[in-house]
Design a protein around this motif. Structure first.
Motif, PDB file in Angstrom:
ATOM      1  N   HIS A 165      13.335  81.746  44.233  1.00 28.30           N
ATOM      2  CA  HIS A 165      13.285  80.869  43.060  1.00 28.30           C
ATOM      3  C   HIS A 165      12.998  79.450  43.508  1.00 28.30           C
ATOM      4  CE1 HIS A 165      15.248  83.245  39.655  1.00 28.30           C
ATOM      5  NE2 HIS A 165      15.240  84.087  40.669  1.00 28.30           N
ATOM      6  N   PHE A 167      19.543  74.401  32.596  1.00 22.59           N
ATOM      7  CA  PHE A 167      20.587  73.413  32.859  1.00 22.59           C
ATOM      8  C   PHE A 167      20.731  72.422  31.708  1.00 22.59           C
ATOM      9  CE2 PHE A 167      22.014  73.883  37.260  1.00 22.59           C
ATOM     10  CZ  PHE A 167      21.117  74.832  37.714  1.00 22.59           C
ATOM     11  N   TYR A 175      13.308  75.527  41.863  1.00 20.04           N
ATOM     12  CA  TYR A 175      13.738  74.611  40.820  1.00 20.04           C
ATOM     13  C   TYR A 175      13.357  73.205  41.265  1.00 20.04           C
ATOM     14  CZ  TYR A 175      16.552  78.124  38.396  1.00 20.04           C
ATOM     15  OH  TYR A 175      16.966  79.233  37.684  1.00 20.04           O
ATOM     16  N   TYR A 193      13.865  75.003  36.030  1.00 20.29           N
ATOM     17  CA  TYR A 193      13.206  76.147  36.662  1.00 20.29           C
ATOM     18  C   TYR A 193      11.717  75.872  36.802  1.00 20.29           C
ATOM     19  CZ  TYR A 193      10.972  80.763  36.673  1.00 20.29           C
ATOM     20  OH  TYR A 193      10.176  81.838  36.950  1.00 20.29           O
ATOM     21  N   GLU A 232      16.146  83.147  35.089  1.00 21.02           N
ATOM     22  CA  GLU A 232      16.197  81.726  35.364  1.00 21.02           C
ATOM     23  C   GLU A 232      17.415  81.114  34.686  1.00 21.02           C
ATOM     24  OE1 GLU A 232      12.461  81.293  32.762  1.00 21.02           O
ATOM     25  OE2 GLU A 232      13.373  79.310  32.710  1.00 21.02           O
ATOM     26  N   GLN A 233      17.870  80.026  35.254  1.00 18.95           N
ATOM     27  CA  GLN A 233      18.984  79.291  34.678  1.00 18.95           C
ATOM     28  C   GLN A 233      18.459  78.041  33.986  1.00 18.95           C
ATOM     29  OE1 GLN A 233      22.232  78.641  37.447  1.00 18.95           O
ATOM     30  NE2 GLN A 233      22.201  80.775  38.115  1.00 18.95           N
ATOM     31  N   SER A 281      18.430  89.422  39.280  1.00 19.67           N
ATOM     32  CA  SER A 281      18.008  88.430  40.276  1.00 19.67           C
ATOM     33  C   SER A 281      16.901  87.525  39.766  1.00 19.67           C
ATOM     34  CB  SER A 281      17.516  89.138  41.540  1.00 19.67           C
ATOM     35  OG  SER A 281      18.512  89.986  42.044  1.00 19.67           O
ATOM     36  N   PHE A 282      16.170  87.965  38.748  1.00 19.17           N
ATOM     37  CA  PHE A 282      15.007  87.199  38.331  1.00 19.17           C
ATOM     38  C   PHE A 282      15.270  86.272  37.155  1.00 19.17           C
ATOM     39  CE2 PHE A 282      14.593  90.131  34.855  1.00 19.17           C
ATOM     40  CZ  PHE A 282      14.919  91.368  35.374  1.00 19.17           C
ATOM     41  N   HIS A 304       9.420  81.850  40.038  1.00 21.98           N
ATOM     42  CA  HIS A 304      10.106  82.757  40.958  1.00 21.98           C
ATOM     43  C   HIS A 304       9.192  83.927  41.289  1.00 21.98           C
ATOM     44  CE1 HIS A 304      11.118  85.052  37.249  1.00 21.98           C
ATOM     45  NE2 HIS A 304      11.078  86.086  38.069  1.00 21.98           N
ATOM     46  N   TYR A 363      15.282  87.473  45.227  1.00 18.73           N
ATOM     47  CA  TYR A 363      14.129  86.823  44.638  1.00 18.73           C
ATOM     48  C   TYR A 363      14.039  85.399  45.180  1.00 18.73           C
ATOM     49  CZ  TYR A 363      12.925  90.297  41.079  1.00 18.73           C
ATOM     50  OH  TYR A 363      12.490  91.420  40.428  1.00 18.73           O
TER      51      TYR A 363
END
Lengths: 116, 108
Positions: free
Chosen positions: B34, A107, B36, B46, A104-105, A101-102, B49, B32
């Motif tokens: 997050h 892009f 962005y 990002y 990051e993506q 869940s933590f 988070h 979580y």
């Protein structure tokens, strides 16, 4: 290191033609995602690949849309018989591990598709 | 997927702090929070988070309510380059579900 890259950066096509959009994720990232963003709108999820698991295709808008991923590397999004409503920026993202869940993506810059 | 609610737009003056709120009353224990942001003509990036505790990084701070039903993204000194759409997203696994976000305008 290199980020997520996408090609082409711009694509203009005629209605009814097929198009292929390419995404090169960050090396070592097991998860890869495709999103679509129409002009002035938010991002819509399309499809998600995680390692060797079956992809999550729940966001694909129609059977004209498909995507493949070779191992944990490049992915191709294919749109068959393009329609004008397919005009959008198609964004690819990758993450180290999609099941956490933590994570990051990251892009890519996107491919701007215009269907005339 | 749990939903978030954000104001459509906010304004700030340059070099002043900005507090961007987000409500997520249906958050589950494993989600979580997050954040962005998307600068004009770019893909999202990002920001930060967190799960339960407040978080700080070089870009921003995230303050999370004790009941986790709301959170606030804090930009300590807004610059013109911070003008963007800010998205608050609840993430369990896999995909991100983007809402409309908050468009932040920074005035010189």
């Amino acid at each position: 290191g290199a980020g997520v890259s996408q090609s082409p950066s711009n694509k203009v096509t005629e209605k009814g033609k097929d198009v292929e959009l390419r995404c090169d994720p960050i090396s070592g990232h097991t998860a890869l995602y495709w999103y679509r963003q129409r002009l002035g709108q938010g991002l819509e999820f399309l499809i998600y690949f995680q390692g060797n698991s079956a992809p999550d295709k729940s966001g694909l808008p129609s059977d004209r849309f498909s995507a493949e991923r070779t191992g944990e590397s490049v992915s191709t999004l294919t749109i068959q018989r393009t329609q004008q409503e397919d005009s959008a920026v198609y964004l690819c993202a990758s993450s180290f591990e999609g099941t956490r869940s933590f994570d990051e993506q990251f892009f890519g810059p996107g491919t701007r598709l215009t269907v005339l | 997927d749990a939903k978030t609610t954000q104001p459509n737009s906010m304004e700030s003056n340059e070099e002043e702090p900005v507090h961007l709120p987000c409500n997520h009353s249906t958050i589950s224990g494993t989600d979580y929070i997050h954040w962005y942001r998307q600068l004009p003509s770019q893909g999202p990036e990002y920001v930060i988070h967190g799960l339960t505790s407040n978080v700080n990084n070089r870009m921003a701070s995230l303050a999370i309510a004790e009941d986790r039903k709301s959170s606030t993204l804090i930009l300590h000194r807004a610059t013109l380059r911070d003008a963007a759409v800010y998205y608050c997203i609840l993430k369990s696994t896999g995909k991100l579900i983007f809402g409309q976000g908050t468009t932040l305008q920074v005035k010189p």
